[in-house]
Scaffold this motif. Structure first.
Motif, PDB file in Angstrom:
ATOM      1  N   SER A  25      12.470   7.419  -0.334  1.00 40.08           N
ATOM      2  CA  SER A  25      11.368   7.695   0.567  1.00 40.08           C
ATOM      3  C   SER A  25      10.348   6.561   0.612  1.00 40.08           C
ATOM      4  N   VAL A  26      10.182   5.818  -0.459  1.00 45.44           N
ATOM      5  CA  VAL A  26       9.275   4.673  -0.477  1.00 45.44           C
ATOM      6  C   VAL A  26      10.008   3.489  -1.094  1.00 45.44           C
ATOM      7  N   PRO A  27      10.154   2.385  -0.349  1.00 44.05           N
ATOM      8  CA  PRO A  27      10.881   1.238  -0.888  1.00 44.05           C
ATOM      9  C   PRO A  27      10.122   0.527  -2.012  1.00 44.05           C
ATOM     10  N   ALA A  28      10.869  -0.215  -2.803  1.00 39.68           N
ATOM     11  CA  ALA A  28      10.299  -0.958  -3.923  1.00 39.68           C
ATOM     12  C   ALA A  28       9.461  -2.126  -3.420  1.00 39.68           C
ATOM     13  N   VAL A  29       8.380  -2.434  -4.154  1.00 37.26           N
ATOM     14  CA  VAL A  29       7.468  -3.511  -3.794  1.00 37.26           C
ATOM     15  C   VAL A  29       7.237  -4.387  -5.010  1.00 37.26           C
ATOM     16  N   ASN A  30       7.278  -5.705  -4.801  1.00 35.99           N
ATOM     17  CA  ASN A  30       6.908  -6.664  -5.831  1.00 35.99           C
ATOM     18  C   ASN A  30       5.634  -7.370  -5.379  1.00 35.99           C
ATOM     19  N   VAL A  31       4.699  -7.555  -6.297  1.00 34.74           N
ATOM     20  CA  VAL A  31       3.466  -8.270  -6.003  1.00 34.74           C
ATOM     21  C   VAL A  31       3.388  -9.450  -6.955  1.00 34.74           C
ATOM     22  N   LYS A  32       3.202 -10.636  -6.373  1.00 33.22           N
ATOM     23  CA  LYS A  32       3.132 -11.862  -7.164  1.00 33.22           C
ATOM     24  C   LYS A  32       1.824 -12.573  -6.849  1.00 33.22           C
ATOM     25  N   GLU A  33       1.149 -13.065  -7.878  1.00 23.15           N
ATOM     26  CA  GLU A  33      -0.102 -13.792  -7.687  1.00 23.15           C
ATOM     27  C   GLU A  33       0.116 -15.269  -7.984  1.00 23.15           C
ATOM     28  N   THR A  34      -0.343 -16.118  -7.069  1.00 21.03           N
ATOM     29  CA  THR A  34      -0.333 -17.562  -7.272  1.00 21.03           C
ATOM     30  C   THR A  34      -1.782 -18.043  -7.254  1.00 21.03           C
ATOM     31  N   GLU A  35      -1.964 -19.342  -7.390  1.00 20.72           N
ATOM     32  CA  GLU A  35      -3.314 -19.898  -7.364  1.00 20.72           C
ATOM     33  C   GLU A  35      -3.998 -19.674  -6.022  1.00 20.72           C
ATOM     34  N   ALA A  36      -3.228 -19.738  -4.934  1.00 17.65           N
ATOM     35  CA  ALA A  36      -3.816 -19.693  -3.591  1.00 17.65           C
ATOM     36  C   ALA A  36      -3.711 -18.335  -2.909  1.00 17.65           C
ATOM     37  N   ALA A  37      -2.821 -17.453  -3.378  1.00 11.69           N
ATOM     38  CA  ALA A  37      -2.608 -16.205  -2.631  1.00 11.69           C
ATOM     39  C   ALA A  37      -1.915 -15.156  -3.491  1.00 11.69           C
ATOM     40  N   GLU A  96       1.308 -12.437  -3.016  1.00 13.11           N
ATOM     41  CA  GLU A  96       2.473 -12.264  -2.152  1.00 13.11           C
ATOM     42  C   GLU A  96       3.077 -10.885  -2.429  1.00 13.11           C
ATOM     43  N   VAL A  97       3.176 -10.078  -1.379  1.00  8.67           N
ATOM     44  CA  VAL A  97       3.754  -8.748  -1.466  1.00  8.67           C
ATOM     45  C   VAL A  97       5.137  -8.807  -0.817  1.00  8.67           C
ATOM     46  N   ALA A  98       6.168  -8.401  -1.544  1.00  9.37           N
ATOM     47  CA  ALA A  98       7.535  -8.383  -1.018  1.00  9.37           C
ATOM     48  C   ALA A  98       8.050  -6.950  -1.080  1.00  9.37           C
ATOM     49  N   LEU A  99       8.381  -6.390   0.082  1.00 10.76           N
ATOM     50  CA  LEU A  99       8.853  -5.015   0.183  1.00 10.76           C
ATOM     51  C   LEU A  99      10.332  -5.033   0.551  1.00 10.76           C
ATOM     52  N   ALA A 100      11.160  -4.381  -0.247  1.00 10.15           N
ATOM     53  CA  ALA A 100      12.599  -4.327   0.017  1.00 10.15           C
ATOM     54  C   ALA A 100      12.855  -3.285   1.099  1.00 10.15           C
ATOM     55  N   ALA A 101      13.273  -3.751   2.284  1.00 11.99           N
ATOM     56  CA  ALA A 101      13.499  -2.851   3.417  1.00 11.99           C
ATOM     57  C   ALA A 101      14.763  -3.257   4.166  1.00 11.99           C
ATOM     58  N   PRO A 102      15.928  -3.242   3.509  1.00 17.84           N
ATOM     59  CA  PRO A 102      17.146  -3.666   4.194  1.00 17.84           C
ATOM     60  C   PRO A 102      17.564  -2.679   5.279  1.00 17.84           C
ATOM     61  N   GLY A 103      18.036  -3.214   6.379  1.00 20.19           N
ATOM     62  CA  GLY A 103      18.545  -2.395   7.465  1.00 20.19           C
ATOM     63  C   GLY A 103      17.499  -1.845   8.408  1.00 20.19           C
ATOM     64  N   LEU A 104      16.238  -2.128   8.157  1.00 18.82           N
ATOM     65  CA  LEU A 104      15.187  -1.640   9.044  1.00 18.82           C
ATOM     66  C   LEU A 104      14.950  -2.629  10.172  1.00 18.82           C
ATOM     67  N   LYS A 105      14.444  -2.134  11.287  1.00 18.53           N
ATOM     68  CA  LYS A 105      14.123  -3.000  12.420  1.00 18.53           C
ATOM     69  C   LYS A 105      12.688  -3.488  12.287  1.00 18.53           C
ATOM     70  N   LYS A 106      12.492  -4.753  12.589  1.00 15.02           N
ATOM     71  CA  LYS A 106      11.168  -5.354  12.499  1.00 15.02           C
ATOM     72  C   LYS A 106      10.179  -4.632  13.410  1.00 15.02           C
ATOM     73  N   GLU A 107      10.640  -4.151  14.553  1.00 12.27           N
ATOM     74  CA  GLU A 107       9.770  -3.499  15.522  1.00 12.27           C
ATOM     75  C   GLU A 107       9.236  -2.157  15.003  1.00 12.27           C
ATOM     76  N   ASP A 108       9.942  -1.538  14.063  1.00 15.55           N
ATOM     77  CA  ASP A 108       9.520  -0.243  13.538  1.00 15.55           C
ATOM     78  C   ASP A 108       8.562  -0.364  12.356  1.00 15.55           C
ATOM     79  N   LEU A 109       8.389  -1.568  11.825  1.00 15.13           N
ATOM     80  CA  LEU A 109       7.476  -1.797  10.710  1.00 15.13           C
ATOM     81  C   LEU A 109       6.075  -2.075  11.237  1.00 15.13           C
ATOM     82  N   LYS A 110       5.078  -1.570  10.530  1.00 16.23           N
ATOM     83  CA  LYS A 110       3.688  -1.784  10.936  1.00 16.23           C
ATOM     84  C   LYS A 110       2.882  -2.153   9.694  1.00 16.23           C
ATOM     85  N   VAL A 111       2.163  -3.271   9.762  1.00 16.18           N
ATOM     86  CA  VAL A 111       1.294  -3.710   8.674  1.00 16.18           C
ATOM     87  C   VAL A 111      -0.120  -3.726   9.226  1.00 16.18           C
ATOM     88  N   SER A 112      -1.041  -3.057   8.535  1.00 12.98           N
ATOM     89  CA  SER A 112      -2.424  -3.007   9.014  1.00 12.98           C
ATOM     90  C   SER A 112      -3.392  -3.111   7.845  1.00 12.98           C
TER      91      SER A 112
END
Length: 144
Positions: A37-49, A51-67
């Motif tokens: 029901s909720v995909p796995a997320v990795n959060v990585k911190e660097t000096e400048a930013a 980075e959030v990586a969400l595992a979402a294989p097989g999903l369509k980019k058009e159906d994803l919403k980031v706000s």
């Protein structure tokens, strides 16, 4: 002499207390090969930013919403599928909906105006650039 016999009149598919190990999990996911029901997320911190990586294989980019609203980053997905099959003897319609939503509280040093997202090879990557946070200066008030 009679013995006490208990009958489980609820079919196994509808019994949410079927197995203690599955308590709290959605019932349908035990019986279908579906995405969690909720995909796995990795959060990585660097000096400048960050980075959030969400595992979402097989999903369509058009159906994803980031706000971003105030200091909260929300990643949402919603997909609705409809299948119709009609022959001379029957009509079949199937509907399926899959969705999830995941929210994260942003630290004060993230520049919300410069957030970038990309979806490649089943991984949604969100870059949250850092900005220098101005420390609050202590202002001494003279008591008069």
């Amino acid at each position: 002499m009679s013995t006490l016999v208990r009958y489980n009149r609820i079919p196994t598919f509808f019994n949410p207390f079927n197995a203690a190990a599955d308590f709290g999990r959605p019932i349908v996911s035990r019986y279908q090969n579906t995405m969690p029901s909720v995909p796995a997320v990795n959060v990585k911190e660097t000096e400048a930013a960050f980075e959030v990586a969400l595992a979402a294989p097989g999903l369509k980019k058009e159906d994803l919403k980031v706000s971003v609203l105030k200091d909260q980053l929300t990643i949402a997905y919603k997909s609705e599928n409809k299948t119709d099959e009609t022959t001379e003897k029957f009509t079949r319609q199937e509907f399926s909906t899959s969705q999830f939503e995941r929210s994260f509280r942003l630290p004060k040093n993230v520049d919300a105006e410069q957030i970038k997202a990309s979806y490649t090879d089943g991984i949604l990557t969100i870059e949250l650039p850092k900005v220098a946070v101005k420390e609050a200066e202590v202002k001494e008030i003279v008591i008069g």
